[in-house]
Design a protein around this motif. Structure first.
Motif, PDB file in Angstrom:
ATOM      1  N   ILE A 171       0.840  -1.205   0.000  1.00  0.00           N
ATOM      2  CA  ILE A 171       0.000   0.000   0.000  1.00  0.00           C
ATOM      3  C   ILE A 171       0.867   1.245   0.000  1.00  0.00           C
ATOM      4  CG2 ILE A 171      -1.641   1.325   1.389  1.00  0.00           C
ATOM      5  CD1 ILE A 171      -2.803  -1.401   2.290  1.00  0.00           C
ATOM      6  N   VAL A 172       1.911   1.284   0.830  1.00  0.00           N
ATOM      7  CA  VAL A 172       2.789   2.464   0.876  1.00  0.00           C
ATOM      8  C   VAL A 172       3.507   2.642  -0.463  1.00  0.00           C
ATOM      9  CG1 VAL A 172       4.871   3.408   1.961  1.00  0.00           C
ATOM     10  CG2 VAL A 172       3.047   2.457   3.372  1.00  0.00           C
ATOM     11  N   TRP A 173       3.934   1.552  -1.076  1.00  0.00           N
ATOM     12  CA  TRP A 173       4.602   1.632  -2.379  1.00  0.00           C
ATOM     13  C   TRP A 173       3.683   2.255  -3.428  1.00  0.00           C
ATOM     14  CZ3 TRP A 173       3.499  -1.356  -6.891  1.00  0.00           C
ATOM     15  CH2 TRP A 173       4.428  -1.210  -7.928  1.00  0.00           C
ATOM     16  N   ARG A 174       2.421   1.840  -3.436  1.00  0.00           N
ATOM     17  CA  ARG A 174       1.469   2.423  -4.394  1.00  0.00           C
ATOM     18  C   ARG A 174       1.220   3.895  -4.083  1.00  0.00           C
ATOM     19  NH1 ARG A 174      -1.774  -1.066  -7.517  1.00  0.00           N
ATOM     20  NH2 ARG A 174      -3.371   0.546  -7.473  1.00  0.00           N
ATOM     21  N   MET A 175       1.139   4.246  -2.800  1.00  0.00           N
ATOM     22  CA  MET A 175       0.934   5.649  -2.437  1.00  0.00           C
ATOM     23  C   MET A 175       2.128   6.512  -2.867  1.00  0.00           C
ATOM     24  SD  MET A 175      -0.712   5.063   1.345  1.00  0.00           S
ATOM     25  CE  MET A 175      -0.798   6.784   1.758  1.00  0.00           C
ATOM     26  N   VAL A 176       3.335   5.990  -2.682  1.00  0.00           N
ATOM     27  CA  VAL A 176       4.529   6.744  -3.095  1.00  0.00           C
ATOM     28  C   VAL A 176       4.565   6.901  -4.603  1.00  0.00           C
ATOM     29  CG1 VAL A 176       7.055   6.615  -3.209  1.00  0.00           C
ATOM     30  CG2 VAL A 176       5.878   6.146  -1.058  1.00  0.00           C
ATOM     31  N   ARG A 177       4.193   5.882  -5.338  1.00  0.00           N
ATOM     32  CA  ARG A 177       4.165   6.001  -6.807  1.00  0.00           C
ATOM     33  C   ARG A 177       3.160   7.048  -7.246  1.00  0.00           C
ATOM     34  NH1 ARG A 177       4.509   0.849 -10.462  1.00  0.00           N
ATOM     35  NH2 ARG A 177       4.436   2.607 -11.886  1.00  0.00           N
ATOM     36  N   ARG A 178       1.984   7.069  -6.609  1.00  0.00           N
ATOM     37  CA  ARG A 178       0.993   8.102  -6.953  1.00  0.00           C
ATOM     38  C   ARG A 178       1.527   9.486  -6.633  1.00  0.00           C
ATOM     39  NH1 ARG A 178      -3.582   5.328  -4.148  1.00  0.00           N
ATOM     40  NH2 ARG A 178      -4.194   3.676  -5.552  1.00  0.00           N
ATOM     41  N   ARG A 179       2.212   9.615  -5.480  1.00  0.00           N
ATOM     42  CA  ARG A 179       2.767  10.908  -5.108  1.00  0.00           C
ATOM     43  C   ARG A 179       3.792  11.374  -6.142  1.00  0.00           C
ATOM     44  NH1 ARG A 179       6.029  10.475   0.062  1.00  0.00           N
ATOM     45  NH2 ARG A 179       4.011   9.937   0.904  1.00  0.00           N
ATOM     46  N   TYR A 180       4.678  10.459  -6.567  1.00  0.00           N
ATOM     47  CA  TYR A 180       5.670  10.826  -7.579  1.00  0.00           C
ATOM     48  C   TYR A 180       5.005  11.194  -8.905  1.00  0.00           C
ATOM     49  CZ  TYR A 180       9.451   9.174  -4.575  1.00  0.00           C
ATOM     50  OH  TYR A 180      10.352   9.010  -3.557  1.00  0.00           O
ATOM     51  N   ALA A 181       3.938  10.487  -9.248  1.00  0.00           N
ATOM     52  CA  ALA A 181       3.229  10.820 -10.489  1.00  0.00           C
ATOM     53  C   ALA A 181       2.620  12.222 -10.402  1.00  0.00           C
ATOM     54  CB  ALA A 181       2.143   9.776 -10.767  1.00  0.00           C
ATOM     55  N   ARG A 182       2.054  12.578  -9.236  1.00  0.00           N
ATOM     56  CA  ARG A 182       1.513  13.940  -9.073  1.00  0.00           C
ATOM     57  C   ARG A 182       2.620  14.990  -9.153  1.00  0.00           C
ATOM     58  NH1 ARG A 182      -1.847  11.536  -5.113  1.00  0.00           N
ATOM     59  NH2 ARG A 182      -0.496  12.300  -3.452  1.00  0.00           N
ATOM     60  N   TRP A 183       3.772  14.672  -8.539  1.00  0.00           N
ATOM     61  CA  TRP A 183       4.902  15.605  -8.614  1.00  0.00           C
ATOM     62  C   TRP A 183       5.364  15.791 -10.070  1.00  0.00           C
ATOM     63  CZ3 TRP A 183       8.507  13.696  -4.099  1.00  0.00           C
ATOM     64  CH2 TRP A 183       7.941  14.089  -2.884  1.00  0.00           C
ATOM     65  N   ASP A 184       5.399  14.702 -10.835  1.00  0.00           N
ATOM     66  CA  ASP A 184       5.810  14.799 -12.236  1.00  0.00           C
ATOM     67  C   ASP A 184       4.842  15.673 -13.020  1.00  0.00           C
ATOM     68  OD1 ASP A 184       8.015  13.239 -11.829  1.00  0.00           O
ATOM     69  OD2 ASP A 184       7.068  11.369 -12.496  1.00  0.00           O
ATOM     70  N   ARG A 185       3.523  15.516 -12.769  1.00  0.00           N
ATOM     71  CA  ARG A 185       2.543  16.348 -13.482  1.00  0.00           C
ATOM     72  C   ARG A 185       2.689  17.819 -13.089  1.00  0.00           C
ATOM     73  NH1 ARG A 185      -0.754  11.843 -12.392  1.00  0.00           N
ATOM     74  NH2 ARG A 185      -1.711  12.897 -10.605  1.00  0.00           N
ATOM     75  N   ALA A 186       2.907  18.062 -11.781  1.00  0.00           N
ATOM     76  CA  ALA A 186       3.084  19.446 -11.336  1.00  0.00           C
ATOM     77  C   ALA A 186       4.357  20.041 -11.924  1.00  0.00           C
ATOM     78  CB  ALA A 186       3.120  19.505  -9.811  1.00  0.00           C
ATOM     79  N   TRP A 187       5.412  19.250 -12.018  1.00  0.00           N
ATOM     80  CA  TRP A 187       6.666  19.754 -12.586  1.00  0.00           C
ATOM     81  C   TRP A 187       6.514  20.052 -14.078  1.00  0.00           C
ATOM     82  CZ3 TRP A 187      10.825  21.997 -11.048  1.00  0.00           C
ATOM     83  CH2 TRP A 187      11.926  22.063 -11.891  1.00  0.00           C
ATOM     84  N   GLU A 188       5.750  19.210 -14.774  1.00  0.00           N
ATOM     85  CA  GLU A 188       5.524  19.470 -16.199  1.00  0.00           C
ATOM     86  C   GLU A 188       4.810  20.799 -16.412  1.00  0.00           C
ATOM     87  OE1 GLU A 188       3.412  16.158 -17.740  1.00  0.00           O
ATOM     88  OE2 GLU A 188       5.135  14.805 -17.626  1.00  0.00           O
ATOM     89  N   LYS A 189       3.905  21.152 -15.497  1.00  0.00           N
ATOM     90  CA  LYS A 189       3.208  22.434 -15.626  1.00  0.00           C
ATOM     91  C   LYS A 189       4.122  23.597 -15.286  1.00  0.00           C
ATOM     92  CE  LYS A 189      -1.343  20.591 -14.503  1.00  0.00           C
ATOM     93  NZ  LYS A 189      -2.420  20.556 -13.516  1.00  0.00           N
ATOM     94  N   ALA A 190       4.938  23.450 -14.231  1.00  0.00           N
ATOM     95  CA  ALA A 190       5.781  24.564 -13.782  1.00  0.00           C
ATOM     96  C   ALA A 190       7.124  24.596 -14.478  1.00  0.00           C
ATOM     97  CB  ALA A 190       5.999  24.470 -12.276  1.00  0.00           C
ATOM     98  N   GLY A 191       7.551  23.506 -15.056  1.00  0.00           N
ATOM     99  CA  GLY A 191       8.883  23.393 -15.614  1.00  0.00           C
ATOM    100  C   GLY A 191       9.257  24.441 -16.647  1.00  0.00           C
ATOM    101  N   PRO A 192       8.443  24.689 -17.655  1.00  0.00           N
ATOM    102  CA  PRO A 192       8.842  25.660 -18.702  1.00  0.00           C
ATOM    103  C   PRO A 192       9.085  27.059 -18.150  1.00  0.00           C
ATOM    104  CG  PRO A 192       7.014  24.322 -19.447  1.00  0.00           C
ATOM    105  CD  PRO A 192       7.208  24.010 -17.991  1.00  0.00           C
ATOM    106  N   ASP A 193       8.403  27.468 -17.103  1.00  0.00           N
ATOM    107  CA  ASP A 193       8.561  28.825 -16.558  1.00  0.00           C
ATOM    108  C   ASP A 193       9.474  28.861 -15.342  1.00  0.00           C
ATOM    109  OD1 ASP A 193       6.905  29.822 -18.473  1.00  0.00           O
ATOM    110  OD2 ASP A 193       5.096  29.640 -17.258  1.00  0.00           O
TER     111      ASP A 193
END
Length: 201
Positions: A171-193
């Motif tokens: 369960i913790v492994w799946r939660m960490v993967r989801r957290r990293y996926a959210r971070w990747d999406r947030a970085w994709e939005k903020a990354g260019p600027d």
């Protein structure tokens, strides 16, 4: 354990993420499950094993009979002792041709394993037979059956605790993967600027 001990402190911590609290609750649930389910599983499996083994002990003691036997002559040693009930490791075994009287009164003879170190014709020893006088293994004793049942209970408790810990890790492994996926999406939005305030306008 640190996550569990920090549950109370995290309740009003503005830096505490929801996933941190969720991980702590998952750890607490796994710990309680291991502390409660493991002993219960051990008791249930050990009790069932004890009942089954003691029934087997009673059945073996009813079906097998100790009889005295007399050595006729020594035989060549058996190349292999494949009977798990007789392979108890209590010293070297020898094979002899022996005579004995079956529980029904008939005279029997045949090759028999014995613990006599130097069997000679006429030596007497004890052996076990079934009701028809055929050679049988020594019946299981109640103490050995209880030991097997206790080991089965401990094994079941360990498996239950391992399953609880394995579930927590999954369960913790799946939660960490989801957290990293959210971070990747947030970085994709903020990354260019990143580092260029206002250049995106």
């Amino acid at each position: 354990m640190r996550a569990i001990s920090g549950l109370w402190r995290w309740r009003r911590n503005p830096l505490c993420r929801g996933t941190d609290l969720a991980e702590a609750w998952v750890a607490l649930a796994a710990l309680l499950l291991a502390l409660v389910a493991a002993p219960v599983a051990g008791c249930l499996v050990g009790g069932a094993a004890q009942n089954a083994l003691q029934r087997s002990v009673r059945a073996q003691h009813q079906a097998r009979h100790p009889v005295p036997a007399t050595v006729v002559r020594a035989l060549d040693p058996s190349p292999l002792d494949i009977d798990p009930e007789t392979s108890s490791g209590q010293g070297p075994r020898s094979r002899v041709l022996a005579r004995w009287t079956a529980p029904d009164g008939t005279e029997r003879s045949g090759p028999v394993p014995t613990r006599l170190e130097d069997p000679r014709p006429g030596d007497r020893f004890g052996m076990w037979t079934d009701g028809r006088g055929r050679v049988a293994a020594r019946p299981l004793d109640p103490a050995t059956a209880t030991t097997h049942a206790v080991l089965a209970g401990f094994g079941a408790a360990l498996v239950a605790a391992a399953l609880a810990e394995g579930g927590r890790r999954l369960i913790v492994w799946r939660m960490v993967r989801r957290r990293y996926a959210r971070w990747d999406r947030a970085w994709e939005k903020a990354g260019p600027d990143w580092g260029r305030t206002g250049t995106g306008n």
